[in-house]
Every structure is written in structure tokens, then in C-alpha cells.
Design an enzyme around this catalytic site. Structure first.
Site, short mmCIF file in Angstrom:
data_model
loop_
_atom_site.label_atom_id
_atom_site.label_comp_id
_atom_site.label_asym_id
_atom_site.label_seq_id
_atom_site.Cartn_x
_atom_site.Cartn_y
_atom_site.Cartn_z
N HIS A 463 0.84 -1.20 0.00
CA HIS A 463 0.00 0.00 0.00
C HIS A 463 0.88 1.26 0.00
O HIS A 463 0.74 2.14 -0.85
CB HIS A 463 -0.91 -0.02 1.24
N GLU A 464 1.82 1.29 0.92
CA GLU A 464 2.68 2.47 1.01
C GLU A 464 3.58 2.59 -0.22
O GLU A 464 3.84 3.69 -0.71
CB GLU A 464 3.53 2.43 2.28
#
Ligand code: ADP
Length: 671
Positions: A463-464
Site C-alpha cells: 500500500h505504502e
């Protein structure tokens, strides 16, 4: 003042002062007195049968009095016979002893006439010396009634006072005295209680300082202005976001002008009782005029200065409006040359009543904005003064690291950095401590012990990495500073950007930023084929931004150059929307469309750079924190990149420590 002074070394004798405890004492005394009054030698109850057999038959009775309106008969014994009846009194358990004067007994009767008849008949059977005289008492017993009424009134007063005190305490404390609710709560700084802030303590804010410096000059040399026929302004309104130094500026004015300074907050006027606010305003102005020349500072004036409602029945805020009306009247009421200047601060000038802002009241509005790069550097310099610093520390670097920070945030960073350095037993505060402090302030506390499964960790990393990749590759997105998957505050991972300091934003910039914000979810979808709740914060921001583009900034072709933004704050509580149902539908569909476009773009970027994304996520899983340098190694230099500030700690520190010390932030602070 006849008392000797008590031990304790207080040279001033305490003045007898009205206090609530007096009332308590009086009422307590009244209770005790009444109790004694009733208990001391009052008669005890008996019945006619007993009186006949035990008293009349023995000739112990002196006289009997029929209290006709109470249907009661009082029995008076002969003085020498009283002792015989002690036992009766003891057995009643009432701590009473027979009174000498009498009556000693009483009993109730049905009707006085009937009673007299039957008594007469009985007396006939008695010898003459045992017969008693019977008298009538028709007077009403007032004392008992009066005392019980007094008792009730006393009780009600007591309860009322108690409630009153509780309420005024709950609302900020009335100084413990019910008669001071209407007094102003302003804190006074004067000669004894001097304000030690001056303009040197206020960094940046140059324009505001010039304006406000003039006010100091008015107070110091009023003739200079009045001789030319000018009028001294009555007030100035400091407007700006919280923590930008409005209070500080007002204090500095007082410190520089060397005049008394009344400081209070708008909410200090507000109380549960009707009329108290207005009375406090009157009192404040009275005090101020006595101390003139002086400055009155009202912080958070929006608490009372909010625009008055048009529909009086609907607002239910009469008390606040009364207070505001009083303030308006008082500001009109004093002449311009009295030497009282009102400063007020608010961060919502838009919702203030227009009457408050007209000329003659708050003549001047001074805007105090969030500090820019130079402002922040200067504020850092002020707050770094008391710290023991590493010689290599560069204040301009710190200023660059803190976009969107207010003066109060910066003061907080400096303090937090010193605490962090102390925790690590350092002799000086260095750059890393400041970076940690910034992280801590934006991101919250690091949560190293949060239980996160391996799968979750992987999801967070991708996600990051998605955010990082999209923002790195899109030209107009904010430059990325670092990415972390160490949980901090409420965030599980974070990407920290360094927004450019710009005053206007173009559609391209917003669109790229939307894509970068959606990069996290897009990455999850591409890599795992399923999405998670982790994107909640991203989606919230994206939705707000998209709606703002359509309804506020006129950035949508379908809707055109239309803005429903209401800078006056008047429509905040309006029930009806300022547009039709059809427009509402259009707004919804256009906002959805914008988000869709941004999402597709994010997915496109990620799919084209899948390899880089994987590398980045693996690196994140391994190191937990990565910096812009790492991204540069993977993707190459950024398009349109200007200068990238390195926040990567020096090489000698071990990666493990790194991960603990430097985490980052979910979002940039810029709005
Ligand atoms: P507000 O605008 O909310 O009234 P304050 O004046 O109370 O903010 O500011 C809070 C704190 O922030 C101040 O006590 C001071 O330490 C710091 N601060 C804010 N602005 C500045 C500034 N321009 N220069 C120095 N310190 C500042």
C-alpha cells in the site's frame, strides 16, 4: 479589627467578609435552636382516660386548658406532684423532662363542648378539693407556624444557594461568591504583574507587527494623532489560524506599551444565567476605563461575536446575542480618546457579526497567517534560543522540514526535540532529534508493540509502496520524503511528502495528488487482486478534494465556473442546499468521475512500473523505513524535481536504530 493577628505571619488582618459559610452557620444554629426550643420541657401526649384515672382521681391536676382551635387539652399539674410523673417522661424516649411551668401533658379531643360535658360529669363524682378549673384558650399558636414557615424558607434558600454555587463553579468558577457572577473574568497584567513579552519574542509576522506597533504608539503619544484631528482606533481584530501567535502579539503590544493589559477569552462571558454575559461586558469596560490607558484582549471572540440569527425563535441563543449587543454598545459608548484599545483574536472572522466589524468598532483587521519558509526560520530562531544545540544544526533545514506548521507547532517541535535528546542522554540537541520530534508531532507516538501479522505487513508495505511509486512518477504530485511501515498514532504506515509552498494549485497538480493518494488502494488491487479497509483515510481525503473541485473551485467542465463556497459563513446552518436536485446529482456524478479518472491513472502508472513497485515493497519490508534516495535508486531521478532534501540519517547509524527513530507521516500538513 480588634483581633490579634493569628499565627502564620500574615501581617494584614483578615477583613470580615461576607461568605457563604455565614449563611450555613446561621441556618445550622436555627436548627439547633429549634430543636432545643421544642424539646426543652414541652408537654407529652397522653389520653383522657389516663388523665381521669391517674391524675384527676389523685388530685394532681392544677388546671386544664382547652385549646379549642387545635382540639387539644393541656394539662397543668400541681407543682409538688410533678415529680411523680417523671417516669412517664423517661418512657417516652424523647429526652424531655417535665417543665415546671406546664403544661406537662396534652391530649386530643373530638369536640370541646362534648369534652367539657363529659369532664363536668366526671368531676361531679370527685370531692371538691380534687376538682379542677377549666379554661378556654382560643388564641391561635402563631409561633409554631411562623417558625415552620421560616424553616421552610431557610431550607429553600439553602438549596438555592447551593445549586447556584455549583452552577457558577461548573461554568468556570465565580470566585466562590454568588454576588460576583456578573463580574468580568479578565486577567489583569499591570505593573506588579508585568507582561514580559515584547516584539523580539514574536518572530516573522512583519506586516502585522507594523500595524500593531502603531497601536502602541497611539497609547504612548495620543496627542500626535489627536492634534491633527485624527481619531485613535478603538480596536483591532487579529485574524488567523490557531497557534499563529495572535495572543503572543497582543501580549507583546501590552509589554511594549507598558500599559495594563486585560486578557480574557470570549467564552469567559458565557454563563448559564441570562444577563450574566452582558453584565460581565459592562464590568470589563468599567474596569478598563478606570485603568486607562490600557489594552483589553478578547481571545476567541467568535464565542460571542458569531453573527446574530435572523430568526430569533429558531436560534435559541438569546443570551449570547445579548452579550454581543452589550459589547457593541460598550464599544460605541466610550469616546475615542479614553485610551482603551480592544484587541480581539479569532480564527473564524467569516462567522463574526458584521456589526462588530464595521468601522468604529474593530476598525482594523490584521491577518496573521501561517508562517512561510522565512517566517518559520525566524520562529525557530526564537524558540531555539534556550536550547543547547549541536553546532552543525541548520535552522533553514528545519524550516524546510516543517511546511504548514504554525508558530505553536514549531515551539512544540523545539521542546519535543529537547526532550527526545534528554531521553537519549545527549549533551546537545541535534538534527535527528528535531526530525524525530517533527515525526512525533505529525504522526503521533510510535507503536512498536502493535500486533501485525506477516500478511498484514505485506499489505501495508505494498500500500505504502503504491503511494510512493505513483507520487514519484507523476510530475505534479508532491515530492516524497520518506515512507514507513512502522505503525504510529492511528496509522499503520505512512508516506511523508514535502509539499511545495504555493498559493494557488492547478487542476493538474490536484489530479496528480489524487492519483498518488489513491496509489495505495490501486497497488493492493493490482498486487493481491483484493482491496482492504486500510485505504479509509485516503478515500476520505480524495472524496473531499473531488467535491471541493466541483463545488468550490469550479474545476469541472460540466458544472462550469460555479462555486457554492460561502465565505461569509451565513449559510452554514441553512437547511436547504443552494442548488437544485438536478445539480446535486451532477455534482455527485462528476466527483465520482474525477476520482475514477485519478484511480485509473494510478493503476496505469503502477502496472507500467510493476517491477519497481515490487522492489520498493520488498525494501520496505526489509528496512521498514525508506527515503527519497532509495526511490531514486529504483526509479531514477524524478521528473521536474527541484531540490531534494535529505533526511536520511548519517551512514554510521545502524538500520535497526533507524527504523525506530525515524518514521513518518500519513499526510502533509498543507491544506
Ligand atoms: P494563537 O494565535 O492561537 O493565539 P498563540 O499566540 O497562543 O496562538 O501562540 C501559541 C504559542 O506559539 C506562543 O506561546 C509561542 O510560543 C508560539 N508562537 C506562535 N507564533 C509565534 C511567533 N510568530 N513567534 C514566536 N513564537 C510563536
Amino acid at each position: 479589627m480588634s483581633n490579634n493577628s493569628k499565627s502564620g505571619g500574615n501581617s494584614k488582618l483578615p477583613r470580615p467578609k461576607f461568605s457563604i459559610y455565614w449563611i450555613y452557620a446561621i441556618i445550622a444554629l436555627a436548627f439547633v435552636g429549634l430543636n432545643l426550643f421544642y424539646s426543652g420541657g414541652g408537654p407529652i401526649e397522653t389520653n383522657f382516660q389516663k388523665v381521669k384515672i391517674q391524675m384527676l382521681a389523685k388530685g394532681d391536676v392544677e388546671k386544664m386548658v382547652i385549646v379549642s382551635n387545635q382540639r387539644r387539652v393541656d394539662v397543668y399539674l400541681k407543682k409538688d406532684r410533678i415529680a411523680n410523673y417523671k417516669k412517664d417522661f423517661e418512657s417516652t424516649n424523647s429526652y424531655k423532662s417535665p417543665s415546671k411551668a406546664g403544661p406537662q401533658f396534652y391530649f386530643s379531643i373530638g369536640s370541646p363542648d362534648e369534652f367539657q360535658k363529659s369532664l363536668d360529669e366526671y368531676q361531679k363524682t370527685l370531692p371538691a378539693d380534687k376538682q379542677v378549673t377549666i379554661t378556654f384558650d382560643n388564641s391561635k399558636n402563631w409561633t409554631g407556624d411562623v417558625i415552620s414557615i421560616l424553616l421552610y424558607v431557610g431550607l429553600i434558600v439553602l438549596v438555592w444557594i447551593f445549586l447556584f454555587r455549583r452552577m457558577s463553579k461548573g461554568a468556570g468558577g465565580g470566585g466562590g461568591n454568588i454576588f460576583s457572577v456578573g463580574k468580568s473574568r479578565a486577567q489583569l497584567f499591570d505593573k506588579e504583574n508585568h507582561v514580559r513579552v515584547n516584539f523580539n519574542d514574536v518572530a516573522g509576522l512583519d506586516e502585522a507587527k507594523v500595524e500593531i506597533m502603531e497601536i502602541v504608539d497611539f497609547l504612548k503619544n495620543p496627542q500626535k494623532y489627536t492634534e491633527l484631528g485624527g481619531k485613535i482606533p478603538k480596536g483591532a481584530l487579529l485574524v488567523g489560524p490557531p497557534g499563529t501567535g495572535k495572543t503572543l502579539l497582543a501580549k507583546a503590544v501590552a509589554g511594549e506599551a507598558n500599559v495594563p493589559f486585560f486578557s480574557l477569552s470570549g467564552s469567559d462571558f458565557v454563563e448559564m444565567f441570562v444577563g450574566v454575559g452582558a453584565s460581565r461586558v459592562r464590568d470589563l469596560f468599567k474596569q478598563a476605563k478606570e485603568k486607562a490607558p490600557c489594552i483589553v484582549f478578547i481571545d476567541e471572540i467568535d464565542a460571542i461575536g458569531r453573527a446574530r440569527g435572523k430568526n430569533a425563535n429558531f436560534s435559541g441563543n438569546d443570551e449570547r446575542e445579548n452579550t454581543l449587543n452589550q459589547l457593541l454598545t460598550e464599544m460605541d459608548g466610550f469616546g475615542t480618546n479614553v485610551g482603551v484599545i480592544i484587541l480581539a483574536a479569532t480564527n473564524r472572522a467569516d462567522i463574526l457579526d458584521r456589526a462588530l466589524l464595521r468601522a468604529g468598532r474593530f476598525d482594523r483587521q490584521i491577518y496573521v497567517e501561517l508562517p512561510d519558509l522565512n517566517g518559520r526560520e525566524e520562529i525557530f530562531k526564537v524558540h531555539l534560543r534556550p536550547l543547547k544545540l549541536d553546532a552543525k544544526l541548520d535552522t533553514s533545514f528545519l524550516a524546510k522540514q516543517t511546511p504548514g506548521f504554525s508558530g505553536a507547532d514549531i515551539a512544540n517541535v523545539c521542546n519535543e526535540a529537547a526532550l527526545i535528546a534528554a531521553r537519549k542522554n545527549k549533551a546537545q540537541v541535534d538534527k535527528q532529534d528535531f526530525l524525530d520530534a517533527v515525526d512525533r508531532i505529525i504522526g503521533g507516538l510510535e507503536k512498536k508493540n502493535k500486533i501485525i501479522s506477516q500478511d498484514e505487513k505485506k499489505t501495508i508495505a505494498y500500500h505504502e509502496a503504491g503511494h510512493a511509486t505513483v507520487s514519484w512518477l507523476l510530475e505534479y504530485a508532491n515530492p516524497l520524503l520518506k515512507v514507513t511501515i512502522v505503525p504510529r498514532g492511528r496509522a499503520l504506515g505512512a508516506a511523508w511528502y514535502l509539499p511545495e509552498e504555493r498559493q494557488i494549485t492547478t487542476t493538474e497538480q490536484i489530479m496528480d495528488e489524487l492519483s498518488a493518494t489513491l496509489g495505495g488502494r490501486a497497488s493492493e488491487e493490482i498486487v493481491f487482486g483484493k482491496i482492504s479497509t486500510g485505504a479509509l483515510n485516503d478515500l476520505e481525503r480524495v472524496t473531499k478534494q473531488a467535491y471541493a473541485m466541483v463545488t468550490y473551485y469550479g474545476m469541472n467542465k460540466e458544472l462550469g465556473n460555479i462555486s457554492f463556497y460561502d465565505s461569509s459563513g451565513q449559510n452554514e446552518y441553512a437547511l436547504a442546499k443552494p442548488y437544485s436536485e438536478k445539480t446535486a446529482e451532477l455534482i455527485d456524478s462528476e466527483a465520482k468521475h474525477i476520482i475514477e479518472v485519478a484511480y485509473v491513472k494510478a493503476k496505469e502508472v503502477l502496472e507500467q512500473n510493476r517491477e519497481g513497485l515490487n522492489k520498493l515493497a520488498e525494501l520496505l519490508l526489509e528496512k521498514e523505513v525508506i527515503f527519497s534516495e532509495d526511490l531514486e535508486n529504483i526509479f531514477g531521478k524524478r521528473k521536474g524535481a527541484k531540490e531534494i532534501l535529505s533526511v536520511k540519517p548519517a551512514e554510521e547509524s545502524k538500520p535497526a536504530e533507524l527504523a525506530e527513530g525515524t518514521s513518518s507521516v500519513e499526510e502533509s500538513k498543507e491544506e
